[in-house]
Motif scaffolding. Structure first.
Motif, PDB file in Angstrom:
ATOM      1  N   VAL A 115       0.833  -1.211   0.000  1.00 43.50           N
ATOM      2  CA  VAL A 115       0.000   0.000   0.000  1.00 43.50           C
ATOM      3  C   VAL A 115       0.865   1.257   0.000  1.00 43.50           C
ATOM      4  N   PHE A 116       1.828   1.303   0.903  1.00 46.68           N
ATOM      5  CA  PHE A 116       2.652   2.503   1.027  1.00 46.68           C
ATOM      6  C   PHE A 116       3.878   2.484   0.124  1.00 46.68           C
ATOM      7  N   ARG A 117       4.114   1.351  -0.544  1.00 44.72           N
ATOM      8  CA  ARG A 117       5.164   1.211  -1.558  1.00 44.72           C
ATOM      9  C   ARG A 117       6.562   1.565  -1.043  1.00 44.72           C
ATOM     10  N   ILE A 118       6.847   1.171   0.191  1.00 39.81           N
ATOM     11  CA  ILE A 118       8.190   1.391   0.741  1.00 39.81           C
ATOM     12  C   ILE A 118       9.098   0.307   0.177  1.00 39.81           C
ATOM     13  N   GLY A 119      10.123   0.711  -0.535  1.00 40.14           N
ATOM     14  CA  GLY A 119      10.986  -0.235  -1.231  1.00 40.14           C
ATOM     15  C   GLY A 119      12.108  -0.808  -0.390  1.00 40.14           C
ATOM     16  N   SER A 120      12.556  -0.086   0.603  1.00 43.20           N
ATOM     17  CA  SER A 120      13.665  -0.543   1.436  1.00 43.20           C
ATOM     18  C   SER A 120      13.180  -1.589   2.431  1.00 43.20           C
ATOM     19  N   ARG A 121      13.652  -2.827   2.271  1.00 47.37           N
ATOM     20  CA  ARG A 121      13.213  -3.897   3.174  1.00 47.37           C
ATOM     21  C   ARG A 121      13.707  -3.667   4.602  1.00 47.37           C
ATOM     22  N   GLY A 122      14.854  -3.022   4.751  1.00 47.79           N
ATOM     23  CA  GLY A 122      15.336  -2.697   6.096  1.00 47.79           C
ATOM     24  C   GLY A 122      14.401  -1.726   6.795  1.00 47.79           C
ATOM     25  N   LEU A 123      13.967  -0.695   6.068  1.00 43.46           N
ATOM     26  CA  LEU A 123      13.029   0.275   6.635  1.00 43.46           C
ATOM     27  C   LEU A 123      11.686  -0.385   6.923  1.00 43.46           C
ATOM     28  N   VAL A 124      11.249  -1.266   6.022  1.00 42.24           N
ATOM     29  CA  VAL A 124       9.987  -1.979   6.244  1.00 42.24           C
ATOM     30  C   VAL A 124      10.062  -2.801   7.528  1.00 42.24           C
ATOM     31  N   GLY A 125      11.169  -3.522   7.722  1.00 40.67           N
ATOM     32  CA  GLY A 125      11.330  -4.319   8.930  1.00 40.67           C
ATOM     33  C   GLY A 125      11.330  -3.468  10.185  1.00 40.67           C
ATOM     34  N   PHE A 126      12.074  -2.364  10.145  1.00 41.10           N
ATOM     35  CA  PHE A 126      12.131  -1.454  11.293  1.00 41.10           C
ATOM     36  C   PHE A 126      10.739  -0.905  11.627  1.00 41.10           C
ATOM     37  N   LEU A 127      10.030  -0.427  10.615  1.00 41.33           N
ATOM     38  CA  LEU A 127       8.699   0.139  10.840  1.00 41.33           C
ATOM     39  C   LEU A 127       7.707  -0.917  11.314  1.00 41.33           C
ATOM     40  N   ALA A 128       7.810  -2.136  10.773  1.00 41.94           N
ATOM     41  CA  ALA A 128       6.911  -3.207  11.211  1.00 41.94           C
ATOM     42  C   ALA A 128       7.098  -3.503  12.694  1.00 41.94           C
ATOM     43  N   VAL A 129       8.346  -3.561  13.137  1.00 41.21           N
ATOM     44  CA  VAL A 129       8.610  -3.808  14.563  1.00 41.21           C
ATOM     45  C   VAL A 129       8.098  -2.642  15.408  1.00 41.21           C
ATOM     46  N   CYS A 130       8.322  -1.416  14.950  1.00 40.75           N
ATOM     47  CA  CYS A 130       7.832  -0.241  15.688  1.00 40.75           C
ATOM     48  C   CYS A 130       6.309  -0.248  15.794  1.00 40.75           C
ATOM     49  N   ILE A 131       5.640  -0.615  14.713  1.00 38.43           N
ATOM     50  CA  ILE A 131       4.173  -0.686  14.723  1.00 38.43           C
ATOM     51  C   ILE A 131       3.708  -1.727  15.737  1.00 38.43           C
ATOM     52  N   CYS A 132       4.376  -2.876  15.753  1.00 39.05           N
ATOM     53  CA  CYS A 132       4.000  -3.930  16.701  1.00 39.05           C
ATOM     54  C   CYS A 132       4.196  -3.491  18.146  1.00 39.05           C
ATOM     55  N   LEU A 133       5.288  -2.793  18.409  1.00 39.77           N
ATOM     56  CA  LEU A 133       5.513  -2.292  19.769  1.00 39.77           C
ATOM     57  C   LEU A 133       4.466  -1.241  20.146  1.00 39.77           C
ATOM     58  N   ALA A 134       4.058  -0.422  19.189  1.00 39.69           N
ATOM     59  CA  ALA A 134       3.008   0.568  19.448  1.00 39.69           C
ATOM     60  C   ALA A 134       1.684  -0.130  19.752  1.00 39.69           C
ATOM     61  N   ILE A 135       1.365  -1.177  18.995  1.00 32.50           N
ATOM     62  CA  ILE A 135       0.133  -1.935  19.243  1.00 32.50           C
ATOM     63  C   ILE A 135       0.182  -2.576  20.621  1.00 32.50           C
ATOM     64  N   SER A 136       1.335  -3.153  20.959  1.00 33.47           N
ATOM     65  CA  SER A 136       1.487  -3.791  22.264  1.00 33.47           C
ATOM     66  C   SER A 136       1.328  -2.779  23.398  1.00 33.47           C
ATOM     67  N   ALA A 137       1.968  -1.630  23.255  1.00 39.63           N
ATOM     68  CA  ALA A 137       1.850  -0.592  24.288  1.00 39.63           C
ATOM     69  C   ALA A 137       0.408  -0.116  24.405  1.00 39.63           C
ATOM     70  N   MET A 138      -0.271   0.048  23.268  1.00 40.22           N
ATOM     71  CA  MET A 138      -1.670   0.478  23.295  1.00 40.22           C
ATOM     72  C   MET A 138      -2.523  -0.562  24.030  1.00 40.22           C
ATOM     73  N   TYR A 139      -2.270  -1.840  23.761  1.00 47.87           N
ATOM     74  CA  TYR A 139      -3.033  -2.892  24.421  1.00 47.87           C
ATOM     75  C   TYR A 139      -2.789  -2.875  25.930  1.00 47.87           C
ATOM     76  N   GLU A 140      -1.548  -2.655  26.333  1.00 47.02           N
ATOM     77  CA  GLU A 140      -1.243  -2.582  27.767  1.00 47.02           C
ATOM     78  C   GLU A 140      -1.944  -1.380  28.413  1.00 47.02           C
ATOM     79  N   LEU A 141      -2.056  -0.276  27.674  1.00 43.55           N
ATOM     80  CA  LEU A 141      -2.788   0.884  28.190  1.00 43.55           C
ATOM     81  C   LEU A 141      -4.283   0.578  28.318  1.00 43.55           C
ATOM     82  N   ILE A 142      -4.809  -0.214  27.379  1.00 45.23           N
ATOM     83  CA  ILE A 142      -6.211  -0.641  27.476  1.00 45.23           C
ATOM     84  C   ILE A 142      -6.398  -1.512  28.718  1.00 45.23           C
TER      85      ILE A 142
END
Length: 197
Positions: A115-142
């Motif tokens: 969807v976002f057409r990010i070509g750098s697989r390193g950046l994709v991996g970094f952002l995917a992990v950051c998104i997961c940590l954000a989801i986890s933190a949000m769930y802990e706040l819930i």
């Protein structure tokens, strides 16, 4: 694949909802699947996830439903693992949080690439992990908000089993899950290529 997920979740919701240990906990635990299904349904024509992503989404929903039926601290599979691995607590909650990192990492990778057409697989991996940590933190706040609003009634939902470091352990398991998902990056890339990227 969408209709297989639908059938699996329908059976899972019915079976887990027949006589859950605690009805409110069950509802709070299965709510992510109940919210996800209409989104997947509405977007299925415009954006079709890879088979890998859909299979993992289906599995994650079933993990939530099983945890909701028994509460995470009482899932029989967890007691079996606790005895087998000689652990101090039922580890099913840890499995759930591992999945909470693993599955969203695959979903995030797919969205970032397709969807976002990010070509750098390193950046994709970094952002995917950051998104997961954000989801986890949000769930802990819930969970924290539930504890504040429900008081003792939140014990089943929190499933801390007396662990004062439960929040940190949950987020760590999500991190481990997200990093482990990145090990499937090549396979996932091939699946997306077959999907038409």
């Amino acid at each position: 694949m969408f209709w297989l997920l639908t059938a699996a979740w329908a059976v899972g919701l019915v079976l887990s909802g027949i006589a859950p240990y605690d009805r409110l906990t069950w509802l709070m635990e299965v709510l992510p699947a109940i919210i996800a299904w209409p989104i997947l349904f509405a977007t299925r024509q415009r954006f079709r996830f890879s088979d890998l992503a859909m299979a993992l989404i289906a599995l994650h929903g079933l993990i939530l439903m099983l945890g909701g039926a028994y509460t995470y601290a009482r899932v029989p599979l967890g007691f079996w693992l606790q005895d087998w691995l000689q652990l101090e607590r039922n580890p099913y909650d840890r499995i759930g949080h591992l999945a909470q990192g693993f599955v969203p990492a695959i979903i995030a990778r797919e969205l970032l690439i397709r969807v976002f057409r990010i070509g750098s697989r390193g950046l994709v991996g970094f952002l995917a992990v950051c998104i997961c940590l954000a989801i986890s933190a949000m769930y802990e706040l819930i969970e924290w908000a539930a504890a504040l609003s429900l008081g003792q009634g939140a014990d089943e939902f929190l499933g801390t089993q007396g662990d004062e470091w439960d929040t940190q352990s949950d987020m760590f398991m999500a991190l481990v899950g997200a990093l482990a998902a990145l090990l499937l990056a090549r396979w996932h890339d091939r699946q997306m290529q077959r999907q038409g990227k």
